[in-house]
Design an enzyme around this catalytic site. Structure first.
Site, PDB file in Angstrom:
ATOM      1  N   CYS A 163       0.832  -1.216   0.000  1.00  0.00           N
ATOM      2  CA  CYS A 163       0.000   0.000   0.000  1.00  0.00           C
ATOM      3  C   CYS A 163       0.867   1.268   0.000  1.00  0.00           C
ATOM      4  O   CYS A 163       1.411   1.631  -1.024  1.00  0.00           O
ATOM      5  CB  CYS A 163      -0.988  -0.031   1.167  1.00  0.00           C
ATOM      6  SG  CYS A 163      -2.336   1.168   0.987  1.00  0.00           S
ATOM      7  N   GLU A 179      -2.308  -8.620   4.094  1.00  0.00           N
ATOM      8  CA  GLU A 179      -2.315  -8.924   5.536  1.00  0.00           C
ATOM      9  C   GLU A 179      -3.691  -8.730   6.172  1.00  0.00           C
ATOM     10  O   GLU A 179      -3.929  -9.165   7.307  1.00  0.00           O
ATOM     11  CB  GLU A 179      -1.272  -8.068   6.268  1.00  0.00           C
ATOM     12  CG  GLU A 179      -1.673  -6.641   6.572  1.00  0.00           C
ATOM     13  CD  GLU A 179      -1.556  -5.667   5.407  1.00  0.00           C
ATOM     14  OE1 GLU A 179      -1.531  -4.446   5.660  1.00  0.00           O
ATOM     15  OE2 GLU A 179      -1.502  -6.113   4.232  1.00  0.00           O
ATOM     16  N   HIS A 239      -4.011  -5.068   0.323  1.00  0.00           N
ATOM     17  CA  HIS A 239      -3.504  -5.472   1.632  1.00  0.00           C
ATOM     18  C   HIS A 239      -3.586  -6.983   1.824  1.00  0.00           C
ATOM     19  O   HIS A 239      -4.607  -7.500   2.278  1.00  0.00           O
ATOM     20  CB  HIS A 239      -4.297  -4.785   2.748  1.00  0.00           C
ATOM     21  CG  HIS A 239      -3.950  -3.353   2.955  1.00  0.00           C
ATOM     22  ND1 HIS A 239      -2.917  -2.946   3.781  1.00  0.00           N
ATOM     23  CD2 HIS A 239      -4.485  -2.220   2.438  1.00  0.00           C
ATOM     24  CE1 HIS A 239      -2.840  -1.624   3.773  1.00  0.00           C
ATOM     25  NE2 HIS A 239      -3.772  -1.157   2.964  1.00  0.00           N
TER      26      HIS A 239
END
Length: 233
Positions: A95, A187, A185
């Site tokens: 990001c 994660e 993202h």
């Protein structure tokens, strides 16, 4: 043992962090083997950036800052990144990190002309992804979690574009043999994505019900972290 440096470019909302921890914890949580030599460097707090070797690896986190604001800590990371590419230190930039990596190598990052992208969205792979060590393991189209107002407007010279969607033409790229940037993202999970939607909706007019209805766990997107781990950690 190989060492992983997670360069912390920012933190999540306090309301999320208090219950679910922060970016770096979500990254580590996606690894298959969590017993690793991991050092967290809080770049936003001006902690010293390390001198690295090929035995090390780096992950840059997201941030609520904006790359174009050119905060002093961000400029320090920006100057540091090209050295990693030159010495072939494995790097995954997420990001904000993705945008900063592009900018550090001569690309252009800035506000997206169509505004914010938020929620679980479809990501499509480019043809070049079929030959990529990480992206070749992904499906041609998959869901990923996104939250960003800025984007990579122009890729650096010699960057290989790996993924896109209807909103963002540069959702992922590679430079050199072992450095990747991803706008989405890997994660995040469904819960974190929904919490972000609800937080952002406090200040922006969002259709929370519709956005959360599209949320789902990103098992394919998280493959990026698992493959980075397999290859370099």
């Amino acid at each position: 043992m190989k060492k992983l440096y997670i360069i912390k470019c920012g933190s999540t909302f306090d309301s999320i962090k208090n219950d679910y921890k922060d970016f770096e914890h979500w990254i580590i949580d996606k690894f298959e083997n969590k017993d690793k030599n991991i050092v967290i460097i809080n770049a936003q707090e001006n902690e010293k950036l390390p001198t690295l070797t090929k035995n090390d690896a780096v992950i840059l986190t997201g941030s609520h800052s904006m790359v174009t604001h050119e905060e002093s800590w961000s400029l320090e990371v920006e100057k540091w990144l090209p050295k990693l590419i030159e010495t072939e230190v494995p790097l995954l930039a997420i990001c904000y990190g993705h945008q900063l990596l592009a900018k550090s190598l001569g690309g252009i990052s800035g506000y997206h002309e169509n505004g914010m992208e938020i929620g679980s969205v479809d990501i499509n792979l480019e043809e070049d992804a079929k030959d990529d060590e990480i992206f070749s393991k992904l499906q041609n189209s998959f869901k990923a979690h996104t939250i960003h107002s800025q984007t990579v407007i122009k890729l650096p010279k010699n960057a290989i574009k790996l993924a896109f969607n209807n909103h963002d033409k540069n959702h992922a790229f590679r430079v050199g043999n072992c450095a990747w940037g991803v706008q989405f993202h890997p994660e995040f999970d469904e819960n974190i994505m929904n919490l972000y939607i609800k937080e952002v909706a406090k200040k922006k007019d969002l259709d929370v019900e519709k956005l959360t209805s599209f949320s789902e766990n990103t098992n394919v997107a998280t493959t990026i972290l698992k493959e980075f781990e397999r290859l370099f950690l």
